[in-house]
Scaffold this motif. Structure first.
Motif, mmCIF file in Angstrom:
data_model
loop_
_atom_site.group_PDB
_atom_site.id
_atom_site.type_symbol
_atom_site.label_atom_id
_atom_site.label_comp_id
_atom_site.label_asym_id
_atom_site.label_seq_id
_atom_site.Cartn_x
_atom_site.Cartn_y
_atom_site.Cartn_z
ATOM 1 N N GLY A 189 -8.240 -7.925 6.286
ATOM 2 C CA GLY A 189 -8.133 -7.726 7.738
ATOM 3 C C GLY A 189 -6.937 -6.888 8.133
ATOM 4 N N LEU A 190 -5.762 -7.213 7.570
ATOM 5 C CA LEU A 190 -4.540 -6.494 7.923
ATOM 6 C C LEU A 190 -4.552 -5.067 7.382
ATOM 7 C CD1 LEU A 190 -1.966 -9.359 7.250
ATOM 8 C CD2 LEU A 190 -2.893 -8.638 9.456
ATOM 9 N N ASN A 191 -4.914 -4.925 6.115
ATOM 10 C CA ASN A 191 -4.968 -3.596 5.512
ATOM 11 C C ASN A 191 -6.027 -2.719 6.183
ATOM 12 O OD1 ASN A 191 -2.969 -3.548 3.396
ATOM 13 N ND2 ASN A 191 -4.180 -5.102 2.365
ATOM 14 N N ASN A 192 -7.149 -3.335 6.520
ATOM 15 C CA ASN A 192 -8.221 -2.620 7.199
ATOM 16 C C ASN A 192 -7.716 -2.010 8.503
ATOM 17 O OD1 ASN A 192 -10.404 -2.486 9.302
ATOM 18 N ND2 ASN A 192 -11.693 -2.973 7.544
ATOM 19 N N THR A 193 -7.004 -2.827 9.281
ATOM 20 C CA THR A 193 -6.490 -2.374 10.574
ATOM 21 C C THR A 193 -5.478 -1.249 10.403
ATOM 22 O OG1 THR A 193 -6.817 -4.582 11.485
ATOM 23 C CG2 THR A 193 -5.352 -3.107 12.694
ATOM 24 N N GLN A 194 -4.573 -1.422 9.464
ATOM 25 C CA GLN A 194 -3.556 -0.395 9.237
ATOM 26 C C GLN A 194 -4.182 0.919 8.784
ATOM 27 O OE1 GLN A 194 -0.647 -0.861 6.041
ATOM 28 N NE2 GLN A 194 0.955 -0.257 7.465
ATOM 29 N N GLN A 195 -5.189 0.856 7.917
ATOM 30 C CA GLN A 195 -5.848 2.071 7.435
ATOM 31 C C GLN A 195 -6.580 2.792 8.564
ATOM 32 O OE1 GLN A 195 -8.131 1.665 3.718
ATOM 33 N NE2 GLN A 195 -6.911 -0.148 3.284
ATOM 34 N N ARG A 196 -7.223 2.020 9.444
ATOM 35 C CA ARG A 196 -7.901 2.637 10.583
ATOM 36 C C ARG A 196 -6.905 3.348 11.494
ATOM 37 N NH1 ARG A 196 -11.549 -0.873 14.174
ATOM 38 N NH2 ARG A 196 -12.042 1.181 15.020
ATOM 39 N N LEU A 197 -5.787 2.695 11.758
ATOM 40 C CA LEU A 197 -4.762 3.302 12.611
ATOM 41 C C LEU A 197 -4.209 4.573 11.978
ATOM 42 C CD1 LEU A 197 -2.861 0.074 13.746
ATOM 43 C CD2 LEU A 197 -4.277 1.544 15.177
ATOM 44 N N GLN A 198 -4.012 4.533 10.675
ATOM 45 C CA GLN A 198 -3.486 5.703 9.974
ATOM 46 C C GLN A 198 -4.495 6.851 10.007
ATOM 47 O OE1 GLN A 198 -2.116 4.874 6.015
ATOM 48 N NE2 GLN A 198 -1.078 6.820 5.823
ATOM 49 N N SER A 199 -5.783 6.526 9.850
ATOM 50 C CA SER A 199 -6.814 7.556 9.881
ATOM 51 C C SER A 199 -6.932 8.194 11.255
ATOM 52 C CB SER A 199 -8.173 6.951 9.482
ATOM 53 O OG SER A 199 -8.150 6.516 8.142
ATOM 54 N N LEU A 200 -6.735 7.397 12.298
ATOM 55 C CA LEU A 200 -6.897 7.891 13.670
ATOM 56 C C LEU A 200 -5.649 8.564 14.221
ATOM 57 C CD1 LEU A 200 -8.927 4.911 15.145
ATOM 58 C CD2 LEU A 200 -9.720 7.275 15.016
ATOM 59 N N TYR A 201 -4.470 8.044 13.866
ATOM 60 C CA TYR A 201 -3.244 8.516 14.501
ATOM 61 C C TYR A 201 -2.251 9.172 13.539
ATOM 62 C CZ TYR A 201 -4.966 5.592 18.306
ATOM 63 O OH TYR A 201 -5.743 5.040 19.292
ATOM 64 N N GLY A 202 -2.577 9.202 12.252
ATOM 65 C CA GLY A 202 -1.634 9.792 11.294
ATOM 66 C C GLY A 202 -0.350 8.993 11.236
ATOM 67 N N LYS A 203 0.779 9.634 11.536
ATOM 68 C CA LYS A 203 2.076 8.953 11.511
ATOM 69 C C LYS A 203 2.482 8.428 12.890
ATOM 70 C CE LYS A 203 3.864 11.744 7.666
ATOM 71 N NZ LYS A 203 4.938 12.673 7.233
ATOM 72 N N HIS A 204 1.630 8.677 13.885
ATOM 73 C CA HIS A 204 2.002 8.327 15.264
ATOM 74 C C HIS A 204 1.516 6.925 15.648
ATOM 75 C CE1 HIS A 204 3.287 12.462 15.705
ATOM 76 N NE2 HIS A 204 2.103 12.861 15.293
ATOM 77 N N PHE A 205 1.908 5.953 14.865
ATOM 78 C CA PHE A 205 1.592 4.564 15.199
ATOM 79 C C PHE A 205 2.596 3.642 14.511
ATOM 80 C CE2 PHE A 205 -0.226 4.636 11.015
ATOM 81 C CZ PHE A 205 -0.205 3.311 10.584
ATOM 82 N N ILE A 206 2.654 2.406 15.019
ATOM 83 C CA ILE A 206 3.482 1.365 14.393
ATOM 84 C C ILE A 206 2.612 0.136 14.214
ATOM 85 C CG2 ILE A 206 5.459 -0.188 14.681
ATOM 86 C CD1 ILE A 206 6.801 1.995 16.355
ATOM 87 N N PHE A 207 2.675 -0.452 13.029
ATOM 88 C CA PHE A 207 1.970 -1.713 12.753
ATOM 89 C C PHE A 207 2.995 -2.646 12.124
ATOM 90 C CE2 PHE A 207 -0.700 -4.601 10.282
ATOM 91 C CZ PHE A 207 -1.664 -4.941 11.218
#
Length: 362
Positions: free
Chosen positions: A320-338
């Motif tokens: 669940g956690l890794n899934n969410t982080q990977q989705r955020l990375q795919s969508l926003y690149g480096k422009h996100f914080i988790f």
């Protein structure tokens, strides 16, 4: 400006039209340069016709070169260059003969000098012109080929990116469906049909939301929370209402765009590893606020006291956690914080920070 760039891109992609445009424009330019040059000398008006016929001859003679060069395109580069030089020289000689014949027949009224080589006059200069034409042809063709390969690579990358996003979004935990169906089955057995019917409806609406929303597109946070409430209502039945949910969204964040079901795996993780282990009422809070140009979403639970760094849960409890982080990375690149941190008292807080976007800004 953008419209003009798009039109130019479309023209570049239509190779046949692009060739004829450059071919006509190039030889018209050649004729204009020669005409301007003739103005510096005392030439009769008929010389303009000579210039036009010379440019027209160059136009016609270089057209077959295009089709000839297509046939040698796959050859080894050294051999292709050698053949192109020889072909350019042959065409330049033919052009010089035609150009000089036109000059002597029309401008000089049929007068011919004694030497038979007068037809080859200026053939070296014309060779350089045809060689330049050949170089431009190969250069433009090579550039178009590189652009085509680049577009294919971008398309392949985009398709792979979309496939990855869809895979990540559709990784719904089968335990959730199993537990929900089990709960519905239990309600039916104890003849609590009203509650079972409500649970089936909520499950149906939640799954419909999951399937109807493209995982690549984003939805307003308010809509995302509505889907989460459907999910949480289903879970409340399992916990006999011993699940308390608090939602506090800043008004301006309700229309902020977020990836669909980005919070669901985090809520599911809280229920599985925290709420299910709590004696008494399990509490989950969801908050959102705008921080400068970012949207901050925080999800907290009152699960057991964490003894170690919460970020180690990435490796321990994974999906669940890794899934969410990977989705955020795919969508926003480096422009996100988790980020994960210990909640006050006990439990875990997960904070997501992404660029603040609305439908008006997209």
């Amino acid at each position: 400006m953008k419209h003009l760039l798009n039109q130019w891109q479309m023209l570049m992609e239509n190779r046949n039209r692009f060739f004829w445009l450059l071919q006509a424009g190039g030889w018209i330019g050649y004729a204009l340069v020669n005409y301007i040059g003739s103005l510096m000398h005392e030439m009769r008006d008929i010389y303009t016709l000579i210039i036009i016929l010379g440019a027209y001859a160059g136009f016609l003679l270089t057209v077959p070169l295009r089709y000839f060069y297509r046939r040698i395109w796959e050859m080894a580069p050294p051999l292709m260059v050698l053949i192109a030089i020889v072909a350019s020289y042959v065409i330049s000689v033919l052009w010089a003969i035609i150009d000089n014949a036109t000059y002597w027949e029309i401008y000089k009224f049929g007068f011919r000098p004694d030497s038979p080589f007068f037809y080859l006059k200026n053939s070296l200069a014309k060779f350089y012109i045809i060689l330049s034409w050949s170089g431009l042809y190969f250069g433009i063709k090579y550039y178009q080929m590189l652009q085509e390969e680049k577009q294919k690579a971008l398309l392949a990358s985009s398709m792979a990116h979309q496939a990855q996003l869809k895979m990540l979004r559709y990784q719904l935990n089968p335990h959730f469906l199993f537990n929900t169906l089990n709960a519905i089955s239990t309600l039916i057995l104890i003849k609590d049909s009203d509650k079972a019917n409500k649970m089936v409806n909520k499950l149906s609406r939640f799954l419909r939301f999951s399937l109807d929303n493209d995982p690549i597109k984003k939805v307003p946070l308010e809509k995302e929370i509505d889907a989460l409430l459907l999910y949480l209502d289903i879970e409340k039945v399992r916990f006999d209402e011993q699940l308390e949910v608090t939602i506090n969204l800043e008004e301006e964040t309700k229309q902020a765009l977020v990836p669909s079901l980005i919070c669901q795996p985090l809520i599911e993780n809280s229920i599985k590893y925290a709420i299910a282990q709590v004696e008494g009422v399990g509490k989950i809070s969801i908050q959102s606020k705008k921080v400068n140009d970012d949207l901050e979403i925080t999800i907290c639970d009152n699960g057991p006291q964490l003894e170690s760094d919460p970020n180690k849960l990435f490796r321990k409890e994974g999906v669940g956690l890794n899934n969410t982080q990977q989705r955020l990375q795919s969508l926003y690149g480096k422009h996100f914080i988790f980020n994960m941190s210990k909640n006050e008292g006990s439990g875990l807080c997960v904070t997501i920070v992404i660029p603040f976007e609305t439908l008006e800004k997209v």
